[in-house]
Design a protein around this motif. Structure first.
Motif, mmCIF file in Angstrom:
data_model
loop_
_atom_site.group_PDB
_atom_site.id
_atom_site.type_symbol
_atom_site.label_atom_id
_atom_site.label_comp_id
_atom_site.label_asym_id
_atom_site.label_seq_id
_atom_site.Cartn_x
_atom_site.Cartn_y
_atom_site.Cartn_z
ATOM 1 N N GLY A 195 0.799 -1.226 0.000
ATOM 2 C CA GLY A 195 0.000 0.000 0.000
ATOM 3 C C GLY A 195 0.828 1.269 0.000
ATOM 4 O O GLY A 195 0.291 2.360 0.001
ATOM 5 N N ASN A 196 2.157 1.135 -0.017
ATOM 6 C CA ASN A 196 3.015 2.319 0.106
ATOM 7 C C ASN A 196 3.193 3.126 -1.157
ATOM 8 O O ASN A 196 3.558 4.279 -1.099
ATOM 9 C CB ASN A 196 4.407 1.899 0.583
ATOM 10 C CG ASN A 196 4.496 1.901 2.083
ATOM 11 O OD1 ASN A 196 4.414 2.946 2.691
ATOM 12 N ND2 ASN A 196 4.618 0.726 2.667
ATOM 13 N N MET A 197 3.055 2.492 -2.330
ATOM 14 C CA MET A 197 3.269 3.268 -3.558
ATOM 15 C C MET A 197 2.350 2.802 -4.675
ATOM 16 O O MET A 197 1.789 1.714 -4.631
ATOM 17 C CB MET A 197 4.723 3.206 -4.037
ATOM 18 C CG MET A 197 5.396 1.903 -3.843
ATOM 19 S SD MET A 197 6.458 2.096 -2.432
ATOM 20 C CE MET A 197 6.792 0.438 -1.967
ATOM 21 N N PHE A 198 2.242 3.671 -5.662
ATOM 22 C CA PHE A 198 1.402 3.401 -6.830
ATOM 23 C C PHE A 198 2.274 3.467 -8.073
ATOM 24 O O PHE A 198 3.282 4.160 -8.106
ATOM 25 C CB PHE A 198 0.306 4.458 -6.961
ATOM 26 C CG PHE A 198 -0.558 4.565 -5.755
ATOM 27 C CD1 PHE A 198 -1.600 3.676 -5.552
ATOM 28 C CD2 PHE A 198 -0.325 5.541 -4.798
ATOM 29 C CE1 PHE A 198 -2.388 3.762 -4.429
ATOM 30 C CE2 PHE A 198 -1.110 5.636 -3.666
ATOM 31 C CZ PHE A 198 -2.152 4.742 -3.481
ATOM 32 N N ALA A 199 1.841 2.753 -9.104
ATOM 33 C CA ALA A 199 2.507 2.885 -10.400
ATOM 34 C C ALA A 199 1.424 2.993 -11.457
ATOM 35 O O ALA A 199 0.302 2.510 -11.272
ATOM 36 C CB ALA A 199 3.384 1.673 -10.665
ATOM 37 N N LEU A 200 1.776 3.653 -12.565
ATOM 38 C CA LEU A 200 0.806 3.806 -13.641
ATOM 39 C C LEU A 200 1.534 3.557 -14.948
ATOM 40 O O LEU A 200 2.651 4.030 -15.146
ATOM 41 C CB LEU A 200 0.244 5.226 -13.627
ATOM 42 C CG LEU A 200 -0.835 5.498 -14.675
ATOM 43 C CD1 LEU A 200 -2.195 5.559 -13.987
ATOM 44 C CD2 LEU A 200 -0.604 6.816 -15.371
ATOM 45 N N ILE A 201 0.912 2.757 -15.828
ATOM 46 C CA ILE A 201 1.481 2.621 -17.168
ATOM 47 C C ILE A 201 0.419 3.080 -18.149
ATOM 48 O O ILE A 201 -0.778 2.913 -17.926
ATOM 49 C CB ILE A 201 1.948 1.173 -17.479
ATOM 50 C CG1 ILE A 201 0.848 0.165 -17.219
ATOM 51 C CG2 ILE A 201 3.174 0.838 -16.661
ATOM 52 C CD1 ILE A 201 1.300 -1.270 -17.421
ATOM 53 N N ARG A 202 0.897 3.697 -19.202
ATOM 54 C CA ARG A 202 -0.048 4.307 -20.125
ATOM 55 C C ARG A 202 0.455 4.052 -21.526
ATOM 56 O O ARG A 202 1.643 4.104 -21.781
ATOM 57 C CB ARG A 202 -0.093 5.801 -19.829
ATOM 58 C CG ARG A 202 -0.873 6.605 -20.811
ATOM 59 C CD ARG A 202 -0.795 8.071 -20.488
ATOM 60 N NE ARG A 202 -1.588 8.406 -19.307
ATOM 61 C CZ ARG A 202 -1.128 9.103 -18.294
ATOM 62 N NH1 ARG A 202 0.109 9.508 -18.296
ATOM 63 N NH2 ARG A 202 -1.886 9.384 -17.280
ATOM 64 N N CYS A 203 -0.466 3.782 -22.434
ATOM 65 C CA CYS A 203 -0.021 3.503 -23.790
ATOM 66 C C CYS A 203 -1.007 4.117 -24.753
ATOM 67 O O CYS A 203 -2.220 4.002 -24.571
ATOM 68 C CB CYS A 203 0.052 2.001 -23.967
ATOM 69 S SG CYS A 203 -0.471 1.460 -25.555
#
Length: 1521
Positions: A1398-1406
């Motif tokens: 729960g400490n970090m988020f990631a996002l990938i976008r294409c």
């Protein structure tokens, strides 16, 4: 007291609470001693020999028969605080509460969230109770804990008193959200008079002291520290800048190019010891200027020379707005362990800023409307004129143009000075001398003569000799406007005083001689200040001569150069000029904005509100006809640092010999009731005389309403001209001894404050502005009361009136008919209280007006109940205000009338588009961001909708809309991973296995338990049999499945979960090596195994069996009897069916046969596996607990959470083994998330939520829960709690209960509404942004491209799946979001992930069309009204960028404890989060060929799988032959 019998003495004993049930109160005594005392009476206790010593007030809460005669017992802690010895004799007598009433009281609280409606309820609860210093208050109904900090009565601090209706309660929070902004302007590198750099003075001096005070008061603020500055570039046109610099340049009013930089040093952190941070700031300081000024330098490229701005020219208002953009979204990311918001700007300047008028208006309106504390701390020396002072940019450069100034009352100003001594001098220079004749005119300061010689005069003035009559000259310049038409507001003014309509601005001009009336149009400026009222009605008349003449200030007497301030008053209609060196000459029309914060200030001895960090002596207003001519009470202002005595250790005893006479007493040593009659009488007289002095045509206002000074936060304190910086709190008050009559020597509070209070007839004194430590350590929340209401005339002329009535009983009657579920409706009284609560919660304040017959019906303060003329009907009336919006809510019988007054001419909305560069922690560069600053149109809030929402108790017809600013708390349910602990011991962090689901079943069971708790469901007793421990299958039975599944490895662990399951031998699982154990206990007896040919009816009968069947929920409103959830039924069938029959198909068959049905009674709802309710249709309708279904699907769904389970069907039937090939290499990749496969395409659903589960609150509390419609193991499951009609502590209690319920195999973690906080997005925090981590895509030998064996169109998706695979190796789980729809735009695909901690988020976008990815979303910026950005609206987002990840921290993880668990287990104490980020960066950049290795391993798995498949196919062919 003469004439009274000798006081009866009592023996004093002490007791401690809790040790004896009968001794639980503060005061215990025997009723027989006090025949005429009643519970609730207030008594005063003091030592007989010390009439003027400590008097303690306590309230009788109970009588005790067991107490001895002539003995009273008080709680030992109180006795110690008030220095009362046990077994001594004391006097006790009953006092009249009105005599010991408190004017104001300060209450502190810590580590909790208290909304404004809770504050109002607490105020009501405390009314008519007796309090003493440090008393702990527990308000159990609201779960609120707080403590008394300080009390004021009749102009003095007191140690105990009674809270009445009229007492102003100030709430101070020691756990606030604090933004500390350090202005890194060029003065930071200058030296002060002691030879320290101003930066050292700010950090080693001010911040060090501040942090010590925080520690001393054990504050637990959530702090963000930002260094900010503005860089000017010496360039004439945009062409001089290289391409890479242009994105963020802005242009100022003088045509200079500049860029603003923000360096975030600390972001949302809490510390026990902040001293470590100081070292970090010093490190940043050494490189700051070089980094910022040379930020754009590239090799072989010329850039324009850069200079750091001065404090005056800096981005001061922008900084305040940036913090407001976060603060005004407080309802989005609500946390339950802090209340209050404070932004502090620390500047090396002197409190003068050159600002833009539009931005000033926006800032002022936003700060006041949002009720945010804003403090300005200057470490420069205090100047000779009134500060804070805003100088408006003057776009008119002609010599005759007047400069315009504003004295903002909405900034709380402190001057910090170190207590260093210089041996040879006690002189403090007050002015930085300009460098005359110097050639040091560098680029940034070329056009700054005005600022440089601020308020200095033009050279021509020196021609005058000293015989020039300055006073006569001033008299002429500052002469008032001619009286015009009748005036809506007057003020009693002294001679030489002018009064202007609420104008906080004045004009100033060097070339006053040259001005002729023909040039007037050039000087007229649009007056857009939110407090200005236009038109002649606001012109002023009525000047009354007055005995005291304050304008003979020291400055003018010593012929010091008085600034020559422009022009004759004809220049601006409705506007007179203000002498900047004596702003008290001018008073302004009162407005609600002016009085918004006044109720946090205590009343000083003269009955005027005071700021405690200003030391001053002020002569009283002399009154008409010379009555009480000689009474000139002085006003010592008390500085209070710590609680009772003001840190004597800091100021040595040497203060004493500086003064002829120092009167002091300890704070606790003065009785409240022994106030001298004389002084009381004086207060009364003072009030009357002001009232008498009002001219006849002035509406009768209260004394406080009659006028407001321009300067200062209270508007009631005069600014006296001879100011001096505080030489470490030696408030010397100078003055000559003229004909002082009976000057009252008022005592100051507590010894460390020697204020020698003597003022001369000339009325000279000093204001010394110290540091408002109280505001900086325990900031005050916006008070819930204020005292300004426009007069009748103004209401009719300037306001539009709307009203509507509510009949809650009728509304409820209608809704009760149509509503599927009966809920107790709110009574009319409750609705009325809730309507007021909602307005308070949105920043309104209750208006309390003194009840004086002359006022023509004010309303009693406190509850603001108006006795309107026909007293028969009306029961209650509340007046509320925010800005220029007033609401009147009256309750009469069963009718509630809501009357709204909004301004007839609202201010036009202003929108400022602002660009800046910011560098957040762990970022590598200063990134560009843009943000809009806008004033909110408060009159557009849909109160009617909100009131109906309350009336109907949250019915579906009145949903909560975004514009209603409801509060929300967003959580993710994540599986508990034990791997996290391993990361500390491993070098690398990509150690998460592909198969996560060996405890899927435990997690699902845990989830069912949680949702049962959320839904407040209970099982029938038959289920309870399952709770006992079941024999665990030992490890040797647990051979792993040989085939490696892509996402799920089945390893059924049978533990004492909620429903331990039984797996028959025929199962696929048995084939994997688990021995069948028929004697295995399932928690309910397995007395039955269905034969393969059992009929549907047989199975159904067994399911219904009360003991061995599926088991139902106990009777609950709106659920039919015999209700179960489909997941339970599936698992029950699974254990009892032989191979080959699918439980889900059987259930669906039963539904089609009408044996079972969805619990809403809707036959069309198919059987969905999961937490979905079904009931047995055929029941005995005469049974006593029979309940029929609602037969209303929509109403049912609004009541109950129903969640489909996906991706775990292997739990109830056998699935084919999926291929082990990673998704990005498969021929046809699996869909990314359940939204692509789910039956209902909705991502979220909302249900009603009863919040007060423990029935603690005295308020009707409810809310809503919004949740994902699907649970899929390996995905984050989102739950959002939404509310408006609930109390913070009660919601916190509810969610805390859930967190405890869900914590065996899952856990709930709080997440922000906008986790990535990308630049240019509307709702995000302007100083937060994602970190971009590029992914290396060129690691293949010979430069081959990835995926070139696959068709072109699938490559961008495959790249996403590769990124997803990398994230899952690092322990990230996908989060499903609602798709953003945009017309005519091909929006990029976005997938968001959260780490399993729960400490970090990631996002990938294409991008959907080709193989490019973006770092930030395409934003359709609407055209802003007002921008200083020179490069248009290009965000450069559509330029193809590198493939990569956006990474962001979860700032909602609240307390230090939670962080500590996952962090400090690494050997070097390295933060776990930072270790993970570092390792992730290395992996993505292919260091040590880790990425390439991962790629080849994946290819290898694919090859093996193909080979295995090929062999299988061959074998099949052989068999068939």
């Amino acid at each position: 007291m003469p004439g009274m019998p000798a006081m009866k003495l009592y023996k004093l004993t002490t007791h401690t609470r809790g040790c004896n049930k009968s001794y639980d109160a503060d005061l215990v005594m025997n009723l027989k001693d006090h025949p005429n005392a009643n519970v609730g009476d207030v008594v005063e206790i003091y030592a007989p020999d010390d009439e003027n010593g400590t008097h303690l007030l306590l309230q009788i809460t109970e009588f005790n028969v067991n107490a001895g005669r002539d003995v009273i017992s008080i709680e030992s802690g109180i006795a110690a605080a008030f220095k009362m010895r046990a077994y001594s004799n004391v006097v006790m007598r009953i006092v009249n509460p009105a005599d010991v009433a408190l004017d104001s009281i300060e209450i502190t609280f810590k580590d909790q969230y208290m909304g404004r409606s809770e504050m109002w309820r607490l105020k009501t609860y405390l009314t008519d109770t007796c309090v003493y210093v440090n008393k702990k208050i527990d308000y159990n109904d609201m779960q609120i804990r707080c403590q008394v900090y300080e009390m004021w009565s009749q102009g003095e601090r007191v140690a105990s008193g009674v809270i009445t209706e009229d007492t102003k309660i100030v709430f101070r929070s020691s756990t606030s959200m604090v933004y500390l902004f350090l202005q890194m302007s060029s003065e930071m590198w200058d030296f002060d008079i002691h030879g320290d750099l101003y930066f050292e003075k700010a950090v080693n001096g001010f911040l060090t002291e501040l942090f010590q005070k925080w520690k001393k008061l054990s504050c637990n603020h959530e702090v963000t520290i930002v260094l900010f500055s503005r860089t000017f570039y010496a360039a004439k046109s945009l062409d001089e800048f290289p391409e890479h610099m242009r994105d963020c340049l802005q242009l100022d009013y003088k045509g200079r190019f500049y860029e603003d930089f923000y360096r975030v040093a600390i972001q949302n952190e809490r510390c026990d010891d902040w001293c470590t941070v100081l070292g970090q700031l010093r490190k940043l300081f050494t490189s700051y200027q070089a980094t910022v000024l040379r930020y754009h330098e590239r090799e072989h490229m010329k850039i324009p020379p850069a200079t750091n701005s001065t404090a005056t020219q800096g981005n001061f208002l922008e900084v305040l707005n940036i913090s407001l953009n976060t603060f005004e979204k407080h309802y989005l990311d609500r946390t339950f362990d802090r209340t209050g918001q404070l932004s502090v700007v620390i500047t090396p300047g002197v409190g003068v800023f050159s600002v833009d008028r539009e931005l000033t208006n926006i800032t002022k309106q936003r700060i006041i409307d949002n009720g945010v504390g804003s403090d300005l701390v200057c470490v420069g020396e205090q100047p000779l004129h009134a500060v804070p002072l805003l100088k408006f940019h003057n776009k008119d450069t002609t010599l005759t143009s007047a400069d315009d100034y504003s004295l903002p009352h909405w900034i709380n100003l402190s001057f910090y000075s170190t207590n260093k001594k210089i041996a040879y001098s006690s002189f403090i220079p007050r002015i930085k001398l300009p460098l005359f004749g110097s050639t040091l005119q560098d680029a940034s300061e070329g056009g700054e003569d005005n600022e440089r010689h601020f308020l200095s005069c033009n050279q021509s003035e020196y021609k005058h000799n000293h015989l020039f009559d300055y006073d006569a000259y001033d008299e002429q310049i500052f002469q008032p406007l001619p009286a015009q038409s009748t005036c809506s507001l007057q003020r009693v003014v002294r001679a030489k005083k002018t009064s202007v309509p609420s104008l906080e601005t004045y004009a100033y001009n060097n070339e006053w001689e040259n001005l002729t009336p023909t040039q007037i149009p050039a000087i007229r400026r649009k007056m857009s200040d939110p407090d200005i009222h236009h038109g002649t009605s606001a012109m002023l008349a009525a000047l009354q001569p007055d005995a005291t003449n304050l304008s003979e200030s020291l400055a003018s007497e010593k012929n010091s150069r008085r600034t020559i301030v422009s022009i004759a008053p004809i220049v601006r209609p409705g506007r007179a000029l203000i002498n900047p060196f004596d702003p008290s000459q001018v008073t302004i029309k009162l407005t609600s904005n002016r009085r918004r914060w006044t109720h946090i200030f205590p009343k000083g001895p003269t009955g005027v509100l005071i700021q405690q960090h200003h030391y001053q002596a002020v002569p009283a207003k002399s009154t008409q006809a010379g009555q009480h001519q000689h009474q000139k009470p002085l006003q010592p202002l008390h500085q209070n640092g710590s609680n009772n005595n003001n840190e004597p250790e800091e100021y040595g005893g040497e203060n004493g010999e500086q003064y002829d006479r120092v009167s002091s007493y300890s704070m606790l040593s003065k009785s409240v009731s022994s106030q001298s009659e004389d002084k009381m009488d004086f207060f009364k007289r003072r009030q009357n005389s002001i009232m008498n002095a009002l001219p006849a045509n002035v509406p009768n206002l209260t004394a406080t309403q009659a006028k407001s000074y321009l300067w200062g936060a209270t508007g009631e304190q005069e600014w006296t001209p001879a100011i001096t910086t505080v030489k470490h709190l030696r408030p010397i008050v100078e003055g000559e001894h003229h004909h002082l009559g009976d000057l009252e020597a008022l005592e100051t509070a507590s010894p460390p404050d020697p204020v020698e209070a003597e003022a001369g007839g000339g009325g000279r004194g000093k204001i010394i502005i110290g540091v408002d430590w109280k505001s900086l350590t325990i900031p005050a929340c916006l008070p819930i009361t204020t005292d300004y209401f426009p007069d009748k005339r103004s209401l009719n002329n300037d306001y539009v009136i709307t009203d509507y009535t509510l009949l809650p009983d009728d509304v409820n009657h209608d809704y009760a008919q149509s509503r599927a579920v009966y809920r107790k409706p709110l009574s009319t009284e409750e609705v009325c209280k809730e309507i007021v609560s909602q307005r308070l919660a949105q920043g309104f304040q209750l208006i309390v007006v003194d009840e004086k017959p002359s006022n023509g019906g004010g309303c009693s303060s406190g509850s603001a109940v108006l006795p309107v003329k026909p007293p028969c009907e009306i029961k209650k009336e509340y007046l509320l205000s925010i800005g220029r919006i007033f609401h009147k809510i009256s309750l009469s019988g069963s009718v509630i009338t809501v009357t709204g007054y909004r301004p007839r001419h609202p201010y036009p909305p202003i929108n400022v588009d602002y660009r800046y560069r910011f560098h957040a922690p762990q970022h590598e560069t200063y990134e560009i961001s843009g943000v809009n600053f806008t004033t909110e149109k408060l009159e557009n809030f849909n109160w009617n909708h909100m009131d109906l929402y309350i009336c109907t108790r949250g019915d579906v017809d009145y949903p909560l809309m975004e514009s209603l600013k409801y509060w929300r708390y967003r959580m993710y349910l994540l599986p508990r991973e034990n791997i996290v602990n391993k990361i500390a011991s491993c070098q690398r962090c990509d150690i998460f296995p592909d198969a996560t689901a060996d405890n899927t079943q435990d997690q699902v069971e845990d989830f069912v338990r949680l949702i049962e708790a959320v839904s407040k469901l209970k099982r029938q007793f038959a289920r309870k049999a399952r709770q006992h421990d079941t024999p665990r299958i030992t490890e040797k039975h647990h051979n792993q499945l040989n085939s490696q599944q892509q996402s799920i490895n089945v390893r059924p662990k049978l533990e004492n979960g909620r429903i331990p399951r039984h797996f028959p031998a025929t199962d696929a699982v048995a084939a994997a090596g688990i021995a069948a154990r028929d004697d295995q206990d399932d928690g309910f007896p397995v007395d039955i195994k269905f034969s393969p040919n059992a009929t549907l009816a047989d199975i159904f009968e067994a399911m219904k069996h009360p003991v061995t069947g599926v088991g139902y929920f106990s009777k609950t409103q709106s659920l039919p009897s015999c209700t179960f959830i489909s997941y339970d039924a599936l698992m029950w069938l699974k254990t009892r069916l032989n191979n080959g029959r699918q439980p889900l198909e059987l259930l669906e068959a039963m539904r089609k046969e009408r044996m079972i049905c969805h619990a809403s009674g809707d036959w069309n709802q198919p059987v969905v596996p999961g937490f979905v309710f079904y009931y047995v249709v055929e029941q005995d309708k005469n049974a006593k607990d029979y309940a029929q279904p609602l037969n209303d699907y929509r109403a049912f769904v609004n009541e109950w959470l129903e969640i489909e389970f996906q991706g775990c069907s292997f739990l109830w039937h056998d699935e084919q083994v999926t291929t082990p090939v990673p998704n990005f290499l498969r021929e046809s990749p699996a869909p990314q998330s359940w939204t692509d496969a789910s039956t209902n395409k909705r991502v979220y659903r909302q249900s009603h939520l009863e919040i007060d589960v423990n029935q603690k609150s005295d308020r009707m509390e409810w809310g809503h829960v919004k949740h994902h419609t699907v649970l899929q193991p390996g995905f984050a499951f989102e739950i959002v709690v939404e509310w408006v009609t609930s109390s913070g502590p009660i919601v916190a209690d509810l969610i805390g209960g859930w967190m405890r319920k869900a914590n065996q195999f899952n856990f709930l973690v709080s997440v922000p509404a906008d986790p990535m906080a990308e630049p240019f997005t509307k709702k995000s925090d302007p100083l937060r942004g994602p970190i971009f981590i590029p992914l290396c895509t060129t690691f293949l030998p010979d430069g081959a491209t990835l995926f070139d064996e696959f068709p072109e169109e699938s490559r961008s998706d495959r790249m996403l799946f590769l990124q997803e695979a990398i994230l899952s190796k690092f322990g990230f789980l996908p989060c499903v979001l609602e798709k953003k729809f945009s017309v005519g735009k091909d929006l990029p695909k976005e997938y968001q992930y959260v780490h399993c901690t729960g400490n970090m988020f990631a996002l990938i976008r294409c991008a959907t069309n080709n193989n490019t990815q973006m770092e930030s979303p395409i934003q359709q910026e609407e055209e802003a009204n007002f921008t200083r950005c020179v490069y248009g609206h290009t965000n450069n987002t559509n330029v193809p960028k590198k493939v990569g990840f956006l990474w962001a921290w979860n700032h909602m993880i609240p307390n230090k404890k939670w962080k500590a668990q996952t962090i400090n287990n690494s050997a070097d104490g390295e933060l776990f989060q930072l270790k993970l980020l570092k390792d992730f960066r290395e992996f993505c950049s292919n260091s040590d060929h880790r990425l390439a290795t991962f790629w080849t391993q994946s290819q290898e798995i694919k090859r093996k799988a193909q080979k295995f498949e090929f062999n299988n196919n061959n074998n099949d062919e052989m068999k068939s032959k």
